[in-house]
Write a protein that holds these residues in place. Structure first.
Motif, short mmCIF file in Angstrom:
data_model
loop_
_atom_site.label_atom_id
_atom_site.label_comp_id
_atom_site.label_asym_id
_atom_site.label_seq_id
_atom_site.Cartn_x
_atom_site.Cartn_y
_atom_site.Cartn_z
N ASP A 9 45.78 22.79 23.97
CA ASP A 9 45.01 22.76 25.21
C ASP A 9 45.79 21.88 26.15
OD1 ASP A 9 43.29 22.36 27.25
OD2 ASP A 9 41.57 21.76 26.05
N ILE A 10 46.53 22.51 27.06
CA ILE A 10 47.46 21.78 27.90
C ILE A 10 46.81 21.50 29.25
CG2 ILE A 10 49.70 21.88 29.04
CD1 ILE A 10 50.63 23.66 26.76
N GLY A 11 46.51 20.25 29.51
CA GLY A 11 46.09 19.87 30.85
C GLY A 11 44.61 19.80 31.09
N GLY A 12 43.77 20.37 30.21
CA GLY A 12 42.33 20.28 30.41
C GLY A 12 41.84 21.12 31.55
N ARG A 71 40.48 27.66 33.34
CA ARG A 71 41.62 27.62 32.42
C ARG A 71 41.89 29.02 31.90
NH1 ARG A 71 40.80 23.95 27.57
NH2 ARG A 71 38.65 24.70 27.77
N GLN A 89 49.38 29.40 24.67
CA GLN A 89 49.23 28.25 25.57
C GLN A 89 47.90 28.35 26.29
OE1 GLN A 89 52.50 27.65 28.26
NE2 GLN A 89 51.62 25.84 29.23
N ILE A 90 47.30 27.20 26.55
CA ILE A 90 46.07 27.10 27.33
C ILE A 90 46.29 26.10 28.45
CG2 ILE A 90 43.62 26.48 27.31
CD1 ILE A 90 43.56 27.18 24.34
N GLY A 91 45.85 26.44 29.65
CA GLY A 91 45.97 25.50 30.76
C GLY A 91 45.45 26.11 32.04
N ARG A 92 45.45 25.31 33.09
CA ARG A 92 45.12 25.85 34.41
C ARG A 92 46.21 26.83 34.81
NH1 ARG A 92 44.11 20.28 35.21
NH2 ARG A 92 46.04 20.07 36.37
N GLU A 133 49.49 25.32 35.75
CA GLU A 133 50.21 24.71 34.64
C GLU A 133 50.99 25.75 33.84
OE1 GLU A 133 47.11 21.01 33.86
OE2 GLU A 133 46.83 22.92 32.85
N LEU A 134 50.38 26.91 33.66
CA LEU A 134 51.06 27.97 32.92
C LEU A 134 52.29 28.46 33.67
CD1 LEU A 134 48.02 30.09 31.70
CD2 LEU A 134 49.20 28.24 30.51
N ASN A 188 54.75 25.04 34.01
CA ASN A 188 55.16 24.40 32.76
C ASN A 188 54.89 25.32 31.56
OD1 ASN A 188 55.81 21.75 33.96
ND2 ASN A 188 53.62 21.66 34.36
#
Length: 368
Positions: free
Chosen positions: A6-9, A253, A264-267, A270-271, A274
């Motif tokens: 869970d990248i970034g919340g 997300r 990958q998980i993120g906003r 972010e995807l 990053n």
């Protein structure tokens, strides 16, 4: 880099360090394998198996070791190419099919341990579902279709009719109460499906590619409608799509899947900015950065310049790029209370639009 993380919340409106939203649904080590003795295969390995292990056992890994939390009021989008496992995963989360291994908790209760009667009650009263094919009953009119799940619950006719009329108002179908599905456009039929799923006042809402069968103009209209409904209802939504533009518009997300695994998980930004793997980078390669990068991401410390305008921190660059370039002055980034958080310059916007690579900026863009 982490590949299952869970990248970034969550985005700022959804959660903060001071007041995080509670977890609505959680899954840990969730697998769905098809083939002989799949449950025993995973239990003897405590839910750990490689692709080679699965292949040697003559099994098919539709969902592989998925872990994430979904927060209250969040629009959580699951996306991937056809065959990536996204629809199978959502059917596991709602227990339309049973996972082979793992735990799925809804408000702290393990869905895999509830009785059939409890599960039926949850589906009737706590979960709403909307699918791609609308699934309207052709012999019922709009009002009757929307009231149907309440009739299944045993709600009296007067109450369910009143509730159905509320939903008709909510999805802007007044005047079409007595139309039959064949008399409605595709977008109107989908509105009926949405209204029907909301009639029971669900706590969590599953939408499996609900707009993919619609033409582009109606699809965008329905996306706008979902955004409007969410601003009113603040539901926890699990939404499947293969369209990254749709994800950008709707998601708090995004989880990207490949071969049954969450990569990958993120906003959305972010995807794009990053990516955790080459696959995610390729998946997001053609997404215009101005559509996903926010003013918060692009801003630098405020200098007290003669500002040409203001912009909210979560505003996408695409929504104000033309104005800031035309004015030729920095825009102040301000929060809801009017406090200046930083500034965005015209040159930084142009650099983003032109795709100028990073040159040491802490936000990923050159400080021009």
């Amino acid at each position: 880099m982490n590949t299952i993380a869970d990248i970034g919340g969550l985005a700022a409106p959804l959660a903060s360090a001071a007041q995080p939203r509670p977890v609505k649904m959680s899954c840990r080590k969730v697998w769905k394998l098809f083939g002989p003795d799949a449950t025993e295969f995973l239990e003897t390995r405590d839910g750990i198996a490689s692709v080679d292990d699965i292949a040697k056992a003559n099994l098919v890994g539709a969902v592989r070791n998925v872990n994430f939390d979904i927060h209250e009021g969040e629009i959580f989008i699951i996306m991937g190419l056809s065959g990536s496992g996204k629809s199978t995963l959502v059917r596991c989360l709602s227990r339309l099919i049973d996972p082979t291994f793992g735990t799925i908790e809804f408000e702290g209760k393990d869905l895999l341990k509830v009785s059939d009667a409890e599960l039926i009650e949850m589906r009737r009263h706590r979960m709403g579902m909307v699918f791609q094919n609308f699934a309207l009953l052709p012999h019922l009119n709009v009002l009757e279709n929307i009231a149907f799940p309440l009739a299944v619950q045993g709600v009296d006719k007067a109450t369910r009719t009143a509730r159905a009329r509320e939903m008709i108002e909510l999805v802007s179908l007044r005047g079409r109460e007595h139309f039959y599905p064949r008399e409605l456009s595709g977008g109107q039929q989908q509105r009926v499906g949405i209204a029907r799923s909301l009639a029971t006042k669900p706590d969590i809402w599953f939408l499996d590619e609900p707009f993919s069968a619609l033409d582009p103009l109606i699809r965008r209209e329905m996306q706008d409608e979902l955004i409007r409904l969410q601003s009113v209802l603040n539901k926890t939504i699990i939404f499947i799509t293969h369209d990254f533009d749709e994800a950008i518009r709707l998601a708090d997300r995004v989880a990207i899947m490949k071969d049954g695994q969450v990569i990958q998980i993120g906003r959305p930004e972010e995807l794009v900015l990053n990516p955790a793997t080459d696959y995610v980078a390729e998946f997001t390669r053609d997404v215009p950065r101005s559509k996903v990068v926010s003013a918060r991401r692009l801003m630098r410390p405020a200098t007290g310049a003669d500002y040409g305008g203001t912009v909210a921190p979560d505003a996408r660059v695409a929504t104000f790029s033309a104005d800031i370039v035309r004015v030729g002055k920095p825009f102040a980034v301000v929060d809801a209370a009017g406090q200046i958080l930083g500034e965005v310059t015209p040159r930084s916007v142009v650099a983003l639009l032109a795709g100028i690579p990073e040159e040491g900026s802490v936000h990923g863009y050159p400080d021009l």
